[in-house]
Design an enzyme around this catalytic site. Structure first.
Site, PDB file in Angstrom:
ATOM      1  NE  ARG A 140      -1.141   2.461   2.906  1.00 18.46           N
ATOM      2  CZ  ARG A 140      -0.662   3.577   3.422  1.00 18.46           C
ATOM      3  NH1 ARG A 140      -0.631   4.695   2.699  1.00 18.46           N
ATOM      4  NH2 ARG A 140      -0.135   3.605   4.630  1.00 18.46           N
ATOM      5  CG  ASP A 141       3.197   4.364   2.986  1.00 16.79           C
ATOM      6  OD1 ASP A 141       3.386   5.171   2.075  1.00 16.79           O
ATOM      7  OD2 ASP A 141       3.284   4.672   4.183  1.00 16.79           O
ATOM      8  CG  HIS A 201       7.206   7.941   5.916  1.00 14.83           C
ATOM      9  ND1 HIS A 201       7.214   7.689   4.580  1.00 14.83           N
ATOM     10  CD2 HIS A 201       6.008   7.502   6.368  1.00 14.83           C
ATOM     11  CE1 HIS A 201       6.062   7.149   4.225  1.00 14.83           C
ATOM     12  NE2 HIS A 201       5.297   7.014   5.292  1.00 14.83           N
ATOM     13  CB  CYS A 259       1.486  10.715   1.715  1.00 13.46           C
ATOM     14  SG  CYS A 259      -0.134  11.422   1.433  1.00 13.46           S
ATOM     15  CG  HIS A 305       3.300   4.546   9.124  1.00 13.26           C
ATOM     16  ND1 HIS A 305       2.800   3.555   8.312  1.00 13.26           N
ATOM     17  CD2 HIS A 305       3.718   5.518   8.283  1.00 13.26           C
ATOM     18  CE1 HIS A 305       2.911   3.910   7.043  1.00 13.26           C
ATOM     19  NE2 HIS A 305       3.472   5.108   6.991  1.00 13.26           N
ATOM     20  CG  ASN A 347       6.810   3.547   4.993  1.00  8.72           C
ATOM     21  OD1 ASN A 347       6.301   3.906   6.040  1.00  8.72           O
ATOM     22  ND2 ASN A 347       6.174   3.530   3.844  1.00  8.72           N
TER      23      ASN A 347
HETATM   24  N1  COA Z   1     -13.001   4.744  -3.236  1.00  9.88           N
HETATM   25  C1  COA Z   1     -13.489   4.892  -4.486  1.00  9.88           C
HETATM   26  N2  COA Z   1     -14.400   5.835  -4.822  1.00  9.88           N
HETATM   27  C2  COA Z   1     -14.813   6.664  -3.850  1.00  9.88           C
HETATM   28  C3  COA Z   1     -14.339   6.562  -2.533  1.00  9.88           C
HETATM   29  C4  COA Z   1     -13.390   5.556  -2.241  1.00  9.88           C
HETATM   30  N3  COA Z   1     -12.901   5.379  -1.010  1.00  9.88           N
HETATM   31  N4  COA Z   1     -14.925   7.508  -1.798  1.00  9.88           N
HETATM   32  C5  COA Z   1     -15.756   8.184  -2.590  1.00  9.88           C
HETATM   33  N5  COA Z   1     -15.706   7.669  -3.842  1.00  9.88           N
HETATM   34  C6  COA Z   1     -16.456   8.119  -5.017  1.00  9.88           C
HETATM   35  C7  COA Z   1     -17.904   8.479  -4.684  1.00  9.88           C
HETATM   36  O1  COA Z   1     -18.730   7.332  -4.803  1.00  9.88           O
HETATM   37  C8  COA Z   1     -18.227   9.502  -5.705  1.00  9.88           C
HETATM   38  O2  COA Z   1     -18.506   8.849  -6.951  1.00  9.88           O
HETATM   39  P1  COA Z   1     -19.573   9.458  -7.984  1.00  9.88           P
HETATM   40  O3  COA Z   1     -19.005  10.771  -8.395  1.00  9.88           O
HETATM   41  O4  COA Z   1     -19.586   8.426  -9.054  1.00  9.88           O
HETATM   42  O5  COA Z   1     -20.839   9.560  -7.195  1.00  9.88           O
HETATM   43  C9  COA Z   1     -16.914  10.245  -5.917  1.00  9.88           C
HETATM   44  O6  COA Z   1     -15.894   9.352  -5.441  1.00  9.88           O
HETATM   45  C10 COA Z   1     -16.819  11.540  -5.145  1.00  9.88           C
HETATM   46  O7  COA Z   1     -17.114  11.297  -3.783  1.00  9.88           O
HETATM   47  P2  COA Z   1     -16.636  12.305  -2.642  1.00  9.88           P
HETATM   48  O8  COA Z   1     -17.058  11.777  -1.324  1.00  9.88           O
HETATM   49  O9  COA Z   1     -17.092  13.682  -3.016  1.00  9.88           O
HETATM   50  O10 COA Z   1     -15.066  12.179  -2.732  1.00  9.88           O
HETATM   51  P3  COA Z   1     -13.989  13.322  -2.886  1.00  9.88           P
HETATM   52  O11 COA Z   1     -13.859  13.699  -4.315  1.00  9.88           O
HETATM   53  O12 COA Z   1     -14.237  14.396  -1.895  1.00  9.88           O
HETATM   54  O13 COA Z   1     -12.641  12.532  -2.496  1.00  9.88           O
HETATM   55  C11 COA Z   1     -11.609  10.772  -1.185  1.00  9.88           C
HETATM   56  C12 COA Z   1     -12.463  12.038  -1.181  1.00  9.88           C
HETATM   57  C13 COA Z   1     -11.313  10.477   0.253  1.00  9.88           C
HETATM   58  C14 COA Z   1     -12.403   9.644  -1.821  1.00  9.88           C
HETATM   59  C15 COA Z   1     -10.298  11.004  -1.992  1.00  9.88           C
HETATM   60  O14 COA Z   1      -9.744  12.236  -1.632  1.00  9.88           O
HETATM   61  C16 COA Z   1      -9.285   9.883  -1.757  1.00  9.88           C
HETATM   62  O15 COA Z   1      -9.454   8.784  -2.231  1.00  9.88           O
HETATM   63  N6  COA Z   1      -8.200  10.166  -1.013  1.00  9.88           N
HETATM   64  C17 COA Z   1      -7.237   9.146  -0.666  1.00  9.88           C
HETATM   65  C18 COA Z   1      -5.872   9.733  -0.647  1.00  9.88           C
HETATM   66  C19 COA Z   1      -4.833   8.697  -0.342  1.00  9.88           C
HETATM   67  O16 COA Z   1      -4.955   7.526  -0.617  1.00  9.88           O
HETATM   68  N7  COA Z   1      -3.710   9.179   0.226  1.00  9.88           N
HETATM   69  C20 COA Z   1      -2.592   8.345   0.545  1.00  9.88           C
HETATM   70  C21 COA Z   1      -2.810   7.456   1.695  1.00  9.88           C
HETATM   71  S1  COA Z   1      -2.665   8.238   3.236  1.00  9.88           S
HETATM   72 ZN    ZN Z   2       3.325   6.212   5.215  1.00  8.93          ZN
END
Ligand code: COA
Ligand code: ZN
Length: 297
Positions: A15-16, A208, A239, A206, A248
């Protein structure tokens, strides 16, 4: 030195480690890496994250990876990182038994990473807890030791988040130095405060290695009685929503240090180095770990 007899390492490389690599890694290569981690002796692996594929395209095969791993290995715990309810539901439906819900201790990083305020994310965590009663839920407190946008993060913020999480019935907490800014004196101070508030809880770390302080920080943690650490093969990681974040602590470096100090990990060092070498050969990333480059094994 006062040291614990054993330590547990959660391998978070799939993942990370992989989330920061741009080129898509084929699902079968990801699963081959997981196979090798299992045979090295890792009993708990953070195998993927259920996040928006636009945020992290590398994790678009989360469901396939999670299902295949869970089905193949019944005696290994597979964890997935999730940013919200949508992700937790998808992880649960894929058969994942434990999720790491990531929320930052600093507002600016939570906004950049999850696009929510800390309070909104905590309310979402509450919803996840009340909906999925059998799912093990861990809170990953990102930027617990410093934020790329907000700078210093007061330990009071971290403890306040822990209070909320334990109050909801969350199963565990991991303190994350997302951008590798923590130093050993700071870690000592934070962990003493955390320990004073939560003596009997098993709290993960965790760390880094962005500034080369991860192993030193882990030694301080060991001396404070902490023995649950996350690490990534080869020292991959970072990230994409935290400028300046890098790898990490490398799992095989951590195994080497702990075993040399007489702290048992249950992981075979040669095989752990082999995982990093496999990643180097198949995926060709730059690896910052030490053992992968120096070990003759
Ligand atoms: N996985 C896949 N799709 C997701 C989701 C998830 N966890 N959460 C929301 N969605 C989808 C929704 O269903 C929606 O779909 P639609 O447009 O077809 O209806 C769309 O995404 C927008 O939803 P919303 O709640 O408004 O999401 P957002 O655009 O505000 O994004 C996150 C929020 C959290 C989903 C996004 O910022 C994200 O995935 N961040 C993760 C970052 C990451 O992994 N960082 C590194 C690890 S620490
Ligand atoms: Zn990390």
């Amino acid at each position: 030195m006062l040291l614990p007899e054993k330590a547990k390492i959660i391998e978070v490389g799939p993942r990370d480690g992989f989330q920061n690599l741009e080129e898509f890694i084929p699902t079968d290569v990801k699963l081959e890496v997981v196979d090798r981690m299992v045979s090295a002796g890792f009993k708990k692996i953070q195998v993927t994250s259920f996040v928006h594929p636009k945020a992290i395209p590398q994790m678009k095969d989360a469901k396939e990876v999670a299902k295949a791993a869970v089905e193949k290995y019944k005696d290994v715990e597979f964890v997935a990182l999730v940013p919200n309810f949508h992700g937790a539901k998808a992880a649960y439906e894929a058969g994942i038994g434990e999720v790491s819900c990531v929320i930052s201790a600093s507002e600016a990083h939570n906004k950049a990473n999850i696009r929510r305020t800390v309070e909104e994310s905590l309310l979402e965590l509450e919803k996840i807890r009340s909906e999925f009663k059998t799912l093990k839920i861990k809170l990953d407190i990102a930027t617990a030791f410093g934020c790329p946008f907000d700078g210093k993060v007061p330990v009071e913020n971290v403890i306040a988040m822990m209070d909320r999480a334990y109050g909801m019935g969350i199963d565990g907490v991991c303190l994350c130095d997302t951008i590798g800014v923590a130093n050993p004196a700071q870690v000592d101070e934070v962990l003493k405060a955390v320990k004073a508030a939560y003596q009997d809880k098993e709290i993960g770390l965790h760390m880094h290695d962005t500034r080369g302080m991860a192993l030193a920080n882990i030694v301080v943690a060991l001396q404070n009685g902490f023995n649950l650490f996350e690490a990534a093969a080869g020292g991959l990681g970072g990230c994409p929503f935290a400028p300046g974040a890098a790898g990490n602590v490398a799992s095989e470096d951590l195994v080497n240090m702990l075993e040399e100090m007489g702290v048992s990990t249950g992981v075979d060092l040669e095989k752990a180095v082999g995982v990093a070498r496999l990643i180097k050969e198949k995926i060709k990333p730059e690896l910052t770990g030490h053992m992968v480059n120096v070990c003759n094994c």
